[in-house]
Design an enzyme around this catalytic site. Sequence first.
Site, PDB file in Angstrom:
ATOM      1  N   HIS A 148       0.845  -1.199   0.000  1.00  0.00           N
ATOM      2  CA  HIS A 148       0.000   0.000   0.000  1.00  0.00           C
ATOM      3  C   HIS A 148       0.882   1.252   0.000  1.00  0.00           C
ATOM      4  O   HIS A 148       0.689   2.159  -0.806  1.00  0.00           O
ATOM      5  CB  HIS A 148      -0.924   0.007   1.222  1.00  0.00           C
ATOM      6  N   ASP A 205       6.234  21.471 -26.570  1.00  0.00           N
ATOM      7  CA  ASP A 205       6.141  20.149 -25.950  1.00  0.00           C
ATOM      8  C   ASP A 205       7.176  20.099 -24.841  1.00  0.00           C
ATOM      9  O   ASP A 205       7.805  21.110 -24.533  1.00  0.00           O
ATOM     10  CB  ASP A 205       6.414  19.031 -26.986  1.00  0.00           C
ATOM     11  N   TRP A 242       7.214   0.195   3.794  1.00  0.00           N
ATOM     12  CA  TRP A 242       7.719   0.908   2.611  1.00  0.00           C
ATOM     13  C   TRP A 242       9.124   1.443   2.849  1.00  0.00           C
ATOM     14  O   TRP A 242       9.850   1.739   1.900  1.00  0.00           O
ATOM     15  CB  TRP A 242       6.768   2.042   2.200  1.00  0.00           C
ATOM     16  N   SER A 296      12.950   5.722 -14.240  1.00  0.00           N
ATOM     17  CA  SER A 296      11.837   6.484 -14.805  1.00  0.00           C
ATOM     18  C   SER A 296      11.757   7.875 -14.182  1.00  0.00           C
ATOM     19  O   SER A 296      11.632   8.882 -14.886  1.00  0.00           O
ATOM     20  CB  SER A 296      10.541   5.708 -14.572  1.00  0.00           C
ATOM     21  N   SER A 297      11.854   7.936 -12.850  1.00  0.00           N
ATOM     22  CA  SER A 297      11.741   9.245 -12.185  1.00  0.00           C
ATOM     23  C   SER A 297      12.865  10.174 -12.597  1.00  0.00           C
ATOM     24  O   SER A 297      12.651  11.366 -12.794  1.00  0.00           O
ATOM     25  CB  SER A 297      11.827   9.097 -10.671  1.00  0.00           C
ATOM     26  N   HIS A 338      13.471  11.895   3.365  1.00  0.00           N
ATOM     27  CA  HIS A 338      12.886  13.185   3.687  1.00  0.00           C
ATOM     28  C   HIS A 338      12.742  14.088   2.464  1.00  0.00           C
ATOM     29  O   HIS A 338      11.658  14.607   2.237  1.00  0.00           O
ATOM     30  CB  HIS A 338      13.542  13.900   4.858  1.00  0.00           C
ATOM     31  N   GLU A 372      12.232  13.086  -0.342  1.00  0.00           N
ATOM     32  CA  GLU A 372      11.128  12.443  -1.059  1.00  0.00           C
ATOM     33  C   GLU A 372       9.766  12.972  -0.593  1.00  0.00           C
ATOM     34  O   GLU A 372       8.886  13.206  -1.413  1.00  0.00           O
ATOM     35  CB  GLU A 372      11.208  10.925  -0.874  1.00  0.00           C
ATOM     36  N   TYR A 397       9.133  15.842   0.405  1.00  0.00           N
ATOM     37  CA  TYR A 397       8.963  17.165  -0.201  1.00  0.00           C
ATOM     38  C   TYR A 397       8.743  17.077  -1.701  1.00  0.00           C
ATOM     39  O   TYR A 397       8.100  17.941  -2.296  1.00  0.00           O
ATOM     40  CB  TYR A 397      10.117  18.095   0.183  1.00  0.00           C
ATOM     41  N   SER A 411      -1.053  27.339  -5.081  1.00  0.00           N
ATOM     42  CA  SER A 411      -0.704  28.731  -5.410  1.00  0.00           C
ATOM     43  C   SER A 411      -1.289  29.168  -6.741  1.00  0.00           C
ATOM     44  O   SER A 411      -1.333  30.363  -7.039  1.00  0.00           O
ATOM     45  CB  SER A 411       0.814  28.907  -5.461  1.00  0.00           C
ATOM     46  N   HIS A 446      15.483  13.224  11.869  1.00  0.00           N
ATOM     47  CA  HIS A 446      14.297  13.313  12.737  1.00  0.00           C
ATOM     48  C   HIS A 446      13.445  12.043  12.655  1.00  0.00           C
ATOM     49  O   HIS A 446      12.535  11.859  13.435  1.00  0.00           O
ATOM     50  CB  HIS A 446      13.460  14.564  12.450  1.00  0.00           C
ATOM     51  N   HIS A 447      13.756  11.169  11.696  1.00  0.00           N
ATOM     52  CA  HIS A 447      13.063   9.879  11.652  1.00  0.00           C
ATOM     53  C   HIS A 447      13.761   8.852  12.533  1.00  0.00           C
ATOM     54  O   HIS A 447      13.307   7.724  12.628  1.00  0.00           O
ATOM     55  CB  HIS A 447      13.012   9.358  10.215  1.00  0.00           C
ATOM     56  N   THR A 476       7.425  26.911   5.367  1.00  0.00           N
ATOM     57  CA  THR A 476       6.102  26.328   5.158  1.00  0.00           C
ATOM     58  C   THR A 476       5.030  27.295   5.667  1.00  0.00           C
ATOM     59  O   THR A 476       4.012  27.517   5.008  1.00  0.00           O
ATOM     60  CB  THR A 476       5.998  24.984   5.913  1.00  0.00           C
ATOM     61  N   LYS A 508       4.297  30.078   3.318  1.00  0.00           N
ATOM     62  CA  LYS A 508       3.382  29.713   2.236  1.00  0.00           C
ATOM     63  C   LYS A 508       1.939  29.773   2.696  1.00  0.00           C
ATOM     64  O   LYS A 508       1.071  30.330   2.026  1.00  0.00           O
ATOM     65  CB  LYS A 508       3.704  28.305   1.740  1.00  0.00           C
ATOM     66  N   ARG A 511       2.129   1.209  15.288  1.00  0.00           N
ATOM     67  CA  ARG A 511       1.743   1.047  13.892  1.00  0.00           C
ATOM     68  C   ARG A 511       2.263  -0.278  13.346  1.00  0.00           C
ATOM     69  O   ARG A 511       3.098  -0.919  13.982  1.00  0.00           O
ATOM     70  CB  ARG A 511       2.266   2.218  13.055  1.00  0.00           C
TER      71      ARG A 511
HETATM   72  C1  HEM Z   1       6.156  21.129   9.056  1.00  0.00           C
HETATM   73  C2  HEM Z   1       6.723  20.194   8.379  1.00  0.00           C
HETATM   74  C3  HEM Z   1       6.996  18.778   8.884  1.00  0.00           C
HETATM   75  C4  HEM Z   1       7.599  18.357  10.027  1.00  0.00           C
HETATM   76  C5  HEM Z   1       8.138  19.230  11.120  1.00  0.00           C
HETATM   77  C6  HEM Z   1       7.626  16.910   9.973  1.00  0.00           C
HETATM   78  C7  HEM Z   1       8.190  16.092  10.950  1.00  0.00           C
HETATM   79  C8  HEM Z   1       8.170  14.713  10.917  1.00  0.00           C
HETATM   80  C9  HEM Z   1       8.809  13.853  11.883  1.00  0.00           C
HETATM   81  C10 HEM Z   1       9.624  14.348  13.078  1.00  0.00           C
HETATM   82  C11 HEM Z   1       8.573  12.561  11.526  1.00  0.00           C
HETATM   83  C12 HEM Z   1       9.094  11.306  12.220  1.00  0.00           C
HETATM   84  C13 HEM Z   1       8.132  10.777  13.183  1.00  0.00           C
HETATM   85  C14 HEM Z   1       8.535   9.463  13.744  1.00  0.00           C
HETATM   86  O1  HEM Z   1       8.731   8.497  12.974  1.00  0.00           O
HETATM   87  O2  HEM Z   1       8.646   9.377  14.985  1.00  0.00           O
HETATM   88  C15 HEM Z   1       7.772  12.594  10.348  1.00  0.00           C
HETATM   89  C16 HEM Z   1       7.322  11.477   9.680  1.00  0.00           C
HETATM   90  C17 HEM Z   1       6.777  11.503   8.410  1.00  0.00           C
HETATM   91  N1  HEM Z   1       6.476  12.637   7.687  1.00  0.00           N
HETATM   92 FE1  HEM Z   1       6.678  14.541   8.318  1.00  0.00          FE
HETATM   93  N2  HEM Z   1       7.046  16.487   8.825  1.00  0.00           N
HETATM   94  C18 HEM Z   1       6.645  17.599   8.131  1.00  0.00           C
HETATM   95  C19 HEM Z   1       6.036  17.615   6.916  1.00  0.00           C
HETATM   96  C20 HEM Z   1       5.792  16.491   6.140  1.00  0.00           C
HETATM   97  C21 HEM Z   1       5.339  16.526   4.786  1.00  0.00           C
HETATM   98  C22 HEM Z   1       5.052  17.782   3.984  1.00  0.00           C
HETATM   99  C23 HEM Z   1       5.221  15.244   4.392  1.00  0.00           C
HETATM  100  C24 HEM Z   1       4.796  14.665   3.045  1.00  0.00           C
HETATM  101  C25 HEM Z   1       4.157  15.251   2.146  1.00  0.00           C
HETATM  102  C26 HEM Z   1       5.604  14.407   5.479  1.00  0.00           C
HETATM  103  C27 HEM Z   1       5.603  13.017   5.449  1.00  0.00           C
HETATM  104  C28 HEM Z   1       6.009  12.216   6.453  1.00  0.00           C
HETATM  105  C29 HEM Z   1       6.002  10.778   6.400  1.00  0.00           C
HETATM  106  C30 HEM Z   1       5.571   9.933   5.190  1.00  0.00           C
HETATM  107  C31 HEM Z   1       6.469  10.321   7.625  1.00  0.00           C
HETATM  108  C32 HEM Z   1       6.541   8.891   8.121  1.00  0.00           C
HETATM  109  C33 HEM Z   1       7.535   8.039   7.474  1.00  0.00           C
HETATM  110  C34 HEM Z   1       7.493   6.648   8.025  1.00  0.00           C
HETATM  111  O3  HEM Z   1       8.039   6.429   9.108  1.00  0.00           O
HETATM  112  O4  HEM Z   1       6.921   5.786   7.379  1.00  0.00           O
HETATM  113  N3  HEM Z   1       5.945  15.205   6.544  1.00  0.00           N
HETATM  114  N4  HEM Z   1       7.544  13.931   9.990  1.00  0.00           N
HETATM  115 CU   LIG Z   2      11.053  13.724   7.415  1.00  0.00          CU
END
Ligand code: HEM
Ligand SMILES: [Cu+2]
Lengths: 534, 295
Positions: free
Chosen positions: A85, A114, A150, A178-179, A262, A264, A266, A277, A311-312, A337, A340, A459
């Site tokens: 998923h 084009d 994933w 591809s990307s 990370h 990614e 963005y 916008s 931060h992950h 952010t 914006k 999770r």
């Molecule tokens: C204000 C901006 C953001 C902050 C401060 C932030 C912060 C964080 C932090 C600290 C985690 C880790 C949490 C953990 O695993 O304990 C996290 C996870 C995640 N964030 Fe964000 N994030 C932000 C914006 C975004 C945006 C814009 C996206 C995607 C469009 C995003 C997608 C994700 C995803 C997919 C995960 C989980 C990944 C995984 O463990 O599978 N975040 N974020």
């Molecule tokens: Cu991140």
Amino acid sequence: MTGAADNTQDSYPQATEQHEHHAPTGFKRWFFSTNHKDIGTLYLGFSLLMFLIGGAMAMLIRAELFQPGLQLMEPHFYNQMVTVHGLIMVFGAVMPAFVGLANWMIPLMIGAPDMALPRMNNWSFWILPFAFAMLLGSLFMEGGGPAFGWTFYAPLSTTYSNDNTAMFVFAVHIMGISSIMGAINVIVTIVNLRAPGMTWMKTPMFVWTWLITAFLLIAVMPVLAGAVTMVLTDKYFGTDFFNAVGGGDPVMFQHIFWFFGHPEVYIMILPAFGIISTIVPTFSRKKLFGYHSMVYATGSIAILSFVVWMHHMFTTGMPLAAELFFMYSTMLISVPTGVKIFNWVATMWRGAISFEVPMLFAIAFIVLFTIGGFSGLMLAITPADFQYHDTYFVVAHFHYVLVTGAVFSIMAGVYYWLPKWSGHMFDIRLAKTHFWLSLISVNILFFPMHFVGLAGMPRRIPDYALQFADFNAIISIGGFAFGLSQLLFVWVVLKCVRGGEKVPANVWQAAEGLEWDVPSPAPHHTFATPPVIK
Amino acid sequence: MKSAAATRYDKYYVPTQSHWPIVGAVALFCIASGAGLTVMQIGKQGTSGSYLLMTGFAVLFFMLFGWIKNVVHESMSGLYSSQMDFSFRQSMWWFIFSEVMFFLVFFGVLFYARMFSVPWLGGEGNNAMTNELLWPEFQSVWPLTTTPSGETTQAMGWFGLPLLNTFILLTSSVTVHFAHHALLAGKRTQLKAFMIISVLLGFAFLYFQVTEYIHAYHELGLTLASGIYGNVFYLLTGFHGMHVTLGAILLLIVTLRIFKGHFNKDNHFAFEAATWYWHFVDIVWLCLFFFVYVL
Ligand code: HEM
Ligand SMILES: [Cu+2]
């Protein structure tokens, strides 16, 4: 912000001229295409299909979690569903949808005939169906598909993964190819093919955000390729990159993965910012507030996204200095952010707002993405993250930014440009129904996840403690409702493609930009000679 | 200013339909799934994977040949404006940038192993207990000739073949550069000579690289599976070798085209792209020589 082009609909001679070359039809049209519009349609159609397949998997996950205890499936199958998923939604639904929008809209917005490299464009697209056939096919092989999440952390993906992991690895490799080709094409098109007079600071915001996204793609997709390569050699060729026995380190995998991961996230949100916008000014009947600051904010987000990956990994046991650095650098991203979000709200301020369907989605995006941003900010607080990490709170966070963020923006974009593509207005009543159903169900689906997460529900586990039962039942109901609502979306799109009220060139009257100068539906070839921007 | 803009933007060539991209997609599919099956079939029954893999490469070469032929034909018939030329050039820069990022990952792994994971396992910093509890015998040294689990190997020195290869690759970079100057000056004989020398140097490098691998496997006991040192050594030099192969093939194609009379001082994108690629491969080697062999 494009600056008015001097050819409006009446002075658009090429359109009729160009229509004379008849467009190829049938098999050849789609398989041998060098046309950005057809390839854009292919990308969008493929993305929709993947959205439905990935969505079906989500339905299975929610069905299993409807009650505590194991009801429907083996834990191993559950793990495969969670993994595939995620992979499908990230690489198959969201990214190709944005590439499809880029294909359709960037040449129209910058007055190019084009994409810069039309054949490579088709190659990038046609790799994807094959890549996902491999990934989905591995689910049916003996032993099953990928089941390590994933993020494919080692040693889950090396020591403990099933024998079919090589399929996953090579599928990711060709997705990456591809990307990268797609991204190169976007950058070159934007740098090289803008109409004369379209200086950088007159370039539309969607184009800007995609330029920066494409840069991020080229920078980090090779990193992902490196990561999967080492998983492959660790699993099949006896290397020990992610194994202490040979001097490696499983945590090193996480560094490499998140150095890709990370940026990614963005990649999946910057084009969304571009779409919002574009839409907000149109329906507020004002110019975008703070265009320049939008451009700089996008750039700074992209740069900062390379220095926040840890931060992950707050709970992996890293030095205090690193915990602090990555806490503050992550929080710093909220500043651009926030700029914006402020600018979108300021654009709406005192505007003559009308609530057409694209605008509804855009407003929902602004509010709900902000919630996702705030939960991100909570996660960025290192000591708090020790509690939240790997719980449903994280799941709530990234679904707010990805579903009500990226996916809502894609839907906003599709409703905004669909009349331009098809020449017909969609069924507004149905589209509004789709919006309200989605808006309500998505919050029933994801909001309670914050609470179960804070209460400690982990999770990626098919069973849970009894105390979480009520919330999970509610979440699942929201999930089914959201899933079903998307079928309505498919119906609205198909109906609009097949017919409907004819629309003029400038569908939304107040919209600015070159794409609104060409007739609706946009002819097969546009801007054979570039317009001049004053 | 106006006229410059007019020529730059005059007419951008948009090719008509082409079947090569889809052939290329099928090729990549065969390669990817074939490679996957091959790997999964290691040590087991079945060879279907390697057949699929080989078919994939065959289709890929067929596709590249046909596609490049089309492009050369379009280029020779003057369909490409300077704007188009710029598109090609830029794509090549970005492609090389993506390759740089790919190599950075493996250099990153090398630094991480040397600076963090190996010293930590040896008890450095606050990791005394890690060492004590896991592998108390283990000592942190680089090159890591004895892994924590006790496997031993020998390190590859920098003198001898690696040094020779460094000279070979550096020389070839210079000869390619001379070839470029000869092309600009219209000296076709010199151009041909320098190109042939460069291609030969490229293949000489590959020959010595293979010799070195054989030496490593048979005499030093340094294999792909000899712990993190062997892992990094083979992945870095191996991927670099693959890139040298590709670069040498590109140079060879360009040389053949030169013999057919292609390229002049204004129109030689393919030539330049191949030389940029060659210089890139060269720079990667210098980093490799320094960080993998010498230090
Ligand atoms: C204000 C901006 C953001 C902050 C401060 C932030 C912060 C964080 C932090 C600290 C985690 C880790 C949490 C953990 O695993 O304990 C996290 C996870 C995640 N964030 Fe964000 N994030 C932000 C914006 C975004 C945006 C814009 C996206 C995607 C469009 C995003 C997608 C994700 C995803 C997919 C995960 C989980 C990944 C995984 O463990 O599978 N975040 N974020
Ligand atoms: Cu991140």
